[in-house]
Design a protein around this motif. Structure first.
Motif, short mmCIF file in Angstrom:
data_model
loop_
_atom_site.label_atom_id
_atom_site.label_comp_id
_atom_site.label_asym_id
_atom_site.label_seq_id
_atom_site.Cartn_x
_atom_site.Cartn_y
_atom_site.Cartn_z
N UNK A 14 9.59 -78.90 -28.16
CA UNK A 14 9.14 -77.76 -28.96
C UNK A 14 8.29 -78.22 -30.15
N UNK A 15 8.65 -79.36 -30.72
CA UNK A 15 7.91 -79.87 -31.87
C UNK A 15 6.51 -80.32 -31.50
N UNK A 16 6.28 -80.62 -30.24
CA UNK A 16 4.95 -81.03 -29.81
C UNK A 16 3.99 -79.86 -29.72
N UNK A 17 4.50 -78.65 -29.84
CA UNK A 17 3.65 -77.47 -29.73
C UNK A 17 3.52 -77.02 -28.29
N UNK A 18 2.62 -76.09 -27.99
CA UNK A 18 2.44 -75.60 -26.62
C UNK A 18 2.09 -76.75 -25.67
N UNK A 19 2.83 -76.84 -24.57
CA UNK A 19 2.63 -77.92 -23.62
C UNK A 19 2.08 -77.39 -22.30
N UNK A 20 1.11 -78.10 -21.76
CA UNK A 20 0.72 -77.83 -20.38
C UNK A 20 1.72 -78.49 -19.44
N UNK A 21 1.56 -78.25 -18.17
CA UNK A 21 2.45 -78.85 -17.16
C UNK A 21 1.60 -79.33 -16.00
N UNK A 22 2.01 -80.45 -15.42
CA UNK A 22 1.22 -81.05 -14.35
C UNK A 22 2.16 -81.68 -13.32
N UNK A 23 1.75 -81.67 -12.08
CA UNK A 23 2.43 -82.43 -11.04
C UNK A 23 1.44 -83.46 -10.51
N UNK A 24 1.48 -84.68 -11.05
CA UNK A 24 0.52 -85.70 -10.62
C UNK A 24 0.91 -86.40 -9.33
N UNK A 25 2.04 -85.96 -8.74
CA UNK A 25 2.57 -86.61 -7.54
C UNK A 25 2.78 -85.57 -6.44
N UNK A 26 1.71 -84.94 -5.94
CA UNK A 26 1.90 -83.89 -4.94
C UNK A 26 2.53 -84.39 -3.65
N UNK A 27 2.43 -85.70 -3.38
CA UNK A 27 3.07 -86.24 -2.19
C UNK A 27 4.58 -86.37 -2.36
N UNK A 28 5.07 -86.20 -3.58
CA UNK A 28 6.50 -86.26 -3.85
C UNK A 28 6.93 -87.62 -4.37
N UNK A 29 7.89 -87.62 -5.28
CA UNK A 29 8.37 -88.87 -5.87
C UNK A 29 9.01 -89.78 -4.83
N UNK A 30 9.67 -89.21 -3.83
CA UNK A 30 10.33 -90.06 -2.85
C UNK A 30 9.31 -90.84 -2.01
N UNK A 31 8.19 -90.20 -1.66
CA UNK A 31 7.17 -90.93 -0.91
C UNK A 31 6.55 -92.01 -1.78
N UNK A 32 6.33 -91.69 -3.04
CA UNK A 32 5.78 -92.68 -3.97
C UNK A 32 6.74 -93.86 -4.12
N UNK A 33 8.03 -93.55 -4.23
CA UNK A 33 9.03 -94.60 -4.37
C UNK A 33 9.08 -95.48 -3.12
N UNK A 34 8.99 -94.87 -1.96
CA UNK A 34 8.99 -95.66 -0.72
C UNK A 34 7.79 -96.60 -0.66
N UNK A 35 6.63 -96.12 -1.08
CA UNK A 35 5.44 -96.97 -1.10
C UNK A 35 5.59 -98.10 -2.11
N UNK A 36 6.12 -97.76 -3.28
CA UNK A 36 6.32 -98.78 -4.32
C UNK A 36 7.29 -99.84 -3.83
N UNK A 37 8.36 -99.42 -3.16
CA UNK A 37 9.34 -100.40 -2.67
C UNK A 37 8.74 -101.29 -1.60
#
Length: 403
Positions: free
Chosen positions: A220-243
């Motif tokens: 709240x102290x940061x003021x109005x916040x936008x929102x984004x999903x920079x991982x449309x493939x999903x965190x689990x797919x990203x994690x699998x690739x990272x691993x």
């Protein structure tokens, strides 16, 4: 073992290496994770077998020498998870440090000794390393500031490796002023950030409701916040690739040592057995996704936006937690931690809240090379929010206008 050299504190050997008395870090006591070389000392890398096969280091690691040149005093070598392969902070051979902020909970990260020393007011700065979260997570668990820098911006010369394309040095401090002082000596200049904050939707979805609620006043102290999903493939797919990438690198880096010296810790042994089958083909597929994800993140952050997310999905787990529960927490934690690590981005965690008396941090992620600007951002927020030990630095225009 002296009184100071105690596994509960995270210090495995006390030292007294004086730095340049006129340097900008004069007066700061620094402890160093025991995977960075210190001349004349044996680097254990958290493993008695590793220590037995290496003699005393011939020279300081780059970061150690840089800190000494800048005036810091090196006061000790600190515990690390065996071969830095873990997020809980435990070591079967050298002990598991107490989390000074929540003694019934784990300290977190393979940088557990450094974080415990700083959180316990036994050092001003703790040097650690971060592959999948081992600076950010212990900082969150122990109520400290912690920076994972842009990959490659600080040299790892003289440091033992786990997964080289993810490994970075990093540091802890109790206040933004100290973080900024150290950053000014280790990092190149960076353009200021305009203060456009974007919540990372999948990271909040991955966090406990209690953590989100605890972080809300800071958001709240940061003021109005936008929102984004920079991982449309999903965190689990990203994690699998990272691993896939990390596992191949880890076995290439340490597999030969492990074949000759199997870990006596069943947990560490099982983790290395898990990475041994990693293939070059799977790693290459992971790298394809990594390149696409990195390009996307550079585009998102190129204009100076700052991503905001919970550093960890939960507070530090209890020391009595069973292994299946810890494995679940580890997966959830890595799921969020890869957002910056996979793309080589700087991530700074700020201590802003508690859940059931245990600290939780808020992370800020920016474009590569924006490390010093992130530290300036934290300093300005520290001043505007009147957090403990405010950083006496001219606040950014966006802080005075929005906070």
């Amino acid at each position: 073992m002296s009184r100071a050299e105690h596994p509960d504190h995270g210090l495995i050997k006390s030292l007294d290496l004086a730095g340049n008395p006129s340097g900008p870090l004069a007066g700061l006591d620094v402890v160093v994770k025991d995977l960075f070389d210190i001349a004349g000392e044996v680097t254990t890398f958290g493993s008695p077998d590793w220590a037995a096969r290496t003699g005393p280091a011939l020279a300081h690691a780059w970061i150690v020498q840089r800190l000494l040149d800048a005036g810091a005093r090196i006061t000790g070598k600190t515990t690390t998870v065996e071969l830095a392969f873990g997020l809980e902070g435990r070591n079967l051979h050298y002990g598991t440090p107490i989390n000074p902020a929540a003694p019934d909970r784990l300290p977190g990260g393979s940088s557990s000794g450094s974080v415990a020393m700083v959180a316990g007011h036994r050092a001003d700065v703790g040097i650690g390393s971060d592959t999948g979260g081992s600076v950010r997570i212990p900082a969150s668990y122990c109520g400290l500031y912690g920076l994972r820098p842009t990959h490659g911006i600080i040299s790892l010369a003289g440091a033992a490796a786990l997964s080289p394309s993810f490994d970075v040095p990093g540091w802890f401090a109790r206040d933004a002023d100290t973080m900024r002082r150290v950053g000014a000596c280790l990092l190149p200049p960076a353009r200021s950030l305009p203060g456009i904050f974007l919540k990372v939707a999948p990271a909040f979805a991955n966090a406990d409701p209690a953590v989100i609620a605890a972080l809300q006043p800071a958001l709240d102290r940061l003021g109005p916040l936008g929102e984004i999903d920079p991982v449309p493939e999903g965190l689990d797919r990203l994690l699998a690739a990272q691993r896939a990438v990390r596992d191949r690198e880890t076995w290439t880096t340490l597999g030969g040592f492990i074949e000759l010296h199997p870990s006596r810790d069943p947990l560490i042994a099982a983790r290395f057995a898990g990475v041994k089958p990693a293939t070059a083909e799977a790693a290459e597929a992971g790298l394809i996704l990594r390149r696409a994800f990195t390009a996307r993140m550079h585009a998102v952050l190129g204009g100076g936006a700052i991503l905001v997310m919970p550093t960890s999905p939960c507070a530090a787990p209890l020391r009595t937690e069973d292994q299946p529960a810890l494995d679940t927490i580890r997966t959830r934690t890595l799921r969020a931690g890869i957002i910056s690590a996979f793309a080589g981005l700087p991530e700074l965690t700020i201590p802003v809240a508690k859940v059931d008396g245990a600290p939780v941090g808020l992370s800020l992620i920016a474009a590569p090379g924006s490390d010093l600007a992130l530290l300036d951002c934290a300093a300005a927020l520290n001043l505007a929010w009147q957090l403990p030990t405010p950083y006496q630095h001219e606040a950014c225009a966006w802080v005075s206008g929005r906070v």
